[in-house]
Design an enzyme around this catalytic site. Structure first.
Site, PDB file in Angstrom:
ATOM      1  CG  ASP A   1      -2.083   0.933   1.127  1.00 47.15           C
ATOM      2  OD1 ASP A   1      -2.286   1.515   0.045  1.00 47.15           O
ATOM      3  OD2 ASP A   1      -2.805   1.103   2.133  1.00 47.15           O
TER       4      ASP A   1
ATOM      5  NE  ARG B   1      -1.294   6.545   1.158  1.00 40.21           N
ATOM      6  CZ  ARG B   1      -1.426   5.614   2.086  1.00 40.21           C
ATOM      7  NH1 ARG B   1      -1.179   5.906   3.343  1.00 40.21           N
ATOM      8  NH2 ARG B   1      -1.799   4.400   1.755  1.00 40.21           N
TER       9      ARG B   1
ATOM     10  NE  ARG C   1      -4.192   6.506  -7.747  1.00 37.26           N
ATOM     11  CZ  ARG C   1      -4.036   6.133  -6.484  1.00 37.26           C
ATOM     12  NH1 ARG C   1      -3.794   7.039  -5.572  1.00 37.26           N
ATOM     13  NH2 ARG C   1      -4.137   4.880  -6.131  1.00 37.26           N
TER      14      ARG C   1
ATOM     15  CG  HIS D   1       0.255   1.664  -9.391  1.00 38.19           C
ATOM     16  ND1 HIS D   1      -0.009   1.382  -8.073  1.00 38.19           N
ATOM     17  CD2 HIS D   1      -0.857   2.292  -9.866  1.00 38.19           C
ATOM     18  CE1 HIS D   1      -1.224   1.815  -7.760  1.00 38.19           C
ATOM     19  NE2 HIS D   1      -1.756   2.380  -8.823  1.00 38.19           N
TER      20      HIS D   1
ATOM     21  CB  SER E   1      -8.687  -5.848  -3.862  1.00 41.72           C
ATOM     22  OG  SER E   1      -9.349  -4.639  -4.153  1.00 41.72           O
ATOM     23  CB  THR E   2     -12.994  -8.308  -5.811  1.00 39.03           C
ATOM     24  OG1 THR E   2     -13.093  -8.079  -4.403  1.00 39.03           O
ATOM     25  CG2 THR E   2     -12.583  -9.747  -6.053  1.00 39.03           C
TER      26      THR E   2
ATOM     27  CG  LEU F   1       9.038 -17.804  -2.510  1.00 40.02           C
ATOM     28  CD1 LEU F   1       8.890 -17.690  -1.005  1.00 40.02           C
ATOM     29  CD2 LEU F   1       9.486 -16.452  -3.093  1.00 40.02           C
TER      30      LEU F   1
ATOM     31  NE  ARG G   1      -3.164  -1.495   4.400  1.00 42.12           N
ATOM     32  CZ  ARG G   1      -4.406  -1.590   3.952  1.00 42.12           C
ATOM     33  NH1 ARG G   1      -5.217  -2.475   4.474  1.00 42.12           N
ATOM     34  NH2 ARG G   1      -4.840  -0.806   2.985  1.00 42.12           N
TER      35      ARG G   1
ATOM     36  CB  SER H   1      -7.821  -4.217   2.874  1.00 45.43           C
ATOM     37  OG  SER H   1      -7.695  -2.954   3.466  1.00 45.43           O
TER      38      SER H   1
HETATM   39  C1  FPP Z   1      -1.745   0.170  -3.356  1.00 48.67           C
HETATM   40  O1  FPP Z   1      -1.332   1.491  -3.513  1.00 48.67           O
HETATM   41  C2  FPP Z   1      -1.209  -0.676  -4.394  1.00 48.67           C
HETATM   42  C3  FPP Z   1      -1.962  -1.337  -5.318  1.00 48.67           C
HETATM   43  C4  FPP Z   1      -3.420  -1.266  -5.370  1.00 48.67           C
HETATM   44  C5  FPP Z   1      -1.380  -2.167  -6.341  1.00 48.67           C
HETATM   45  C6  FPP Z   1      -0.046  -2.775  -6.074  1.00 48.67           C
HETATM   46  C7  FPP Z   1       0.617  -2.907  -7.366  1.00 48.67           C
HETATM   47  C8  FPP Z   1       1.930  -2.853  -7.623  1.00 48.67           C
HETATM   48  C9  FPP Z   1       2.973  -2.780  -6.609  1.00 48.67           C
HETATM   49  C10 FPP Z   1       2.407  -2.854  -9.017  1.00 48.67           C
HETATM   50  C11 FPP Z   1       1.970  -4.014  -9.838  1.00 48.67           C
HETATM   51  C12 FPP Z   1       2.299  -5.315  -9.210  1.00 48.67           C
HETATM   52  C13 FPP Z   1       2.910  -6.336  -9.804  1.00 48.67           C
HETATM   53  C14 FPP Z   1       3.141  -7.570  -9.042  1.00 48.67           C
HETATM   54  C15 FPP Z   1       3.393  -6.306 -11.167  1.00 48.67           C
HETATM   55  P1  FPP Z   1      -2.434   2.634  -3.617  1.00 48.67           P
HETATM   56  O2  FPP Z   1      -2.530   3.012  -5.063  1.00 48.67           O
HETATM   57  O3  FPP Z   1      -3.717   2.217  -3.007  1.00 48.67           O
HETATM   58  O4  FPP Z   1      -1.729   3.769  -2.799  1.00 48.67           O
HETATM   59  P2  FPP Z   1      -2.418   4.964  -1.969  1.00 48.67           P
HETATM   60  O5  FPP Z   1      -3.204   4.320  -0.861  1.00 48.67           O
HETATM   61  O6  FPP Z   1      -1.250   5.741  -1.476  1.00 48.67           O
HETATM   62  O7  FPP Z   1      -3.261   5.722  -2.930  1.00 48.67           O
END
Ligand code: FPP
Length: 268
Positions: A35, A39, A48, A52, A80-81, A146, A203, A211
């Protein structure tokens, strides 16, 4: 533990952390709610999706560290869904990043003896993504190290709905009797069947929630929350979480007294 020199060089704080860890105190399975990507990007005035993109480094590093620590499983919550509610372009970018990640990292997964296993409602993902996932599963299927589980279009409740549907269909078809459905039966029919439940759930980003992640499986997991945003999460942060876990006393509802085993049969 092998190959630790590639994980942490001798004389570094990471190596000191590692050297203090007894192999038997390591978790078998670590699950992570990644998470804070948004941010991280906002703090830098970036879109954003750049958060990622930056999060991929942390994914790569965590998988490699988990493999070198010889953990049995690592599960990352990638989509997530509920994440379908995000803007279309963000969903498309996340899927594109996943595809890119798989194409780039497959060879490393094979070299590190990692078995790849996506979990979630995969049939609802775009066919192209399903193909990339199936390919990665096939190429790594003989690996014995793993198990790297990536949760995609996943939620604990959706997993449970699917399980109850399967159980009622099996009962209607006469292949399962109601009294056959016990904790073992359920565990064997979850998406994560065959791997031990997570011992440690991490987390990032300071949020204190689970969550809808692996709800059944985390019944006895130790929880570790860190303020570090996912794109900044490093091997050192993973080791710090593992060291924190190693200091915990797990009771599974029982009591721990010198000379007595933990009471796993108790339920509180
Ligand atoms: C949460 O950050 C993160 C996600 C919803 C996606 C996680 C994805 C990645 C790390 C990249 C893709 C993954 C792989 C395995 C290729 P958020 O966007 O909810 O952050 P925020 O709460 O700060 O807005």
């Amino acid at each position: 533990m092998k190959d630790l020199d590639r994980l942490a060089a001798p004389g570094t704080p990471e190596r000191e952390l590692l050297d203090r860890l007894a192999p038997e105190s390591l978790p078998r399975h670590v699950a992570i709610i990644m998470d804070g990507n948004g941010r991280w990007a906002r703090q830098r005035g970036l879109p954003r999706v750049e958060g990622h993109r930056a999060g991929i480094r942390a994914v790569r590093e965590s998988v490699e560290a988990a493999a070198r620590l010889e953990l049995k499983a690592l599960t990352l919550y990638a989509f997530s869904t509920e994440n379908w509610k995000r803007p279309r372009w963000e969903v498309r970018t996340l899927m594109a990043l996943l595809k890119e990640y798989l194409a780039k990292e497959l060879r490393t997964m094979v070299e590190n003896n990692v078995r790849f296993r996506p979990v979630g409602r995969l049939g609802e993902l775009e066919p192209e993504i399903q193909e990339s996932l199936a390919h990665a599963v096939e190429v790594t299927s003989a690996n014995t190290g793993l198990v790297f589980q990536i949760a995609l279009n996943y939620s604990g409740r959706a997993e449970f709905v699917d399980l109850v549907r399967a159980a009622t269909a099996a009962a209607r078809g006469g292949t399962v009797a109601p009294e056959d459905v016990d904790e073992e039966w359920i565990a064997a029919h979850l998406a994560t069947a065959g791997v031990p439940d997570p011992d440690l759930l991490i987390r990032t980003s300071g949020e204190l929630r689970v969550s809808n992640f692996l709800l059944w499986q985390i019944a006895y997991a130790e929880l570790h929350f860190t303020p570090v945003l996912w794109p900044d999460f490093t091997t050192r942060d993973l080791l710090a979480a593992v060291a924190d876990y190693a200091r915990r006393e797990r009771r599974y509802g029982g009591v721990v007294e010198p000379g007595h085993e933990t009471g796993e049969e108790a339920d509180q």
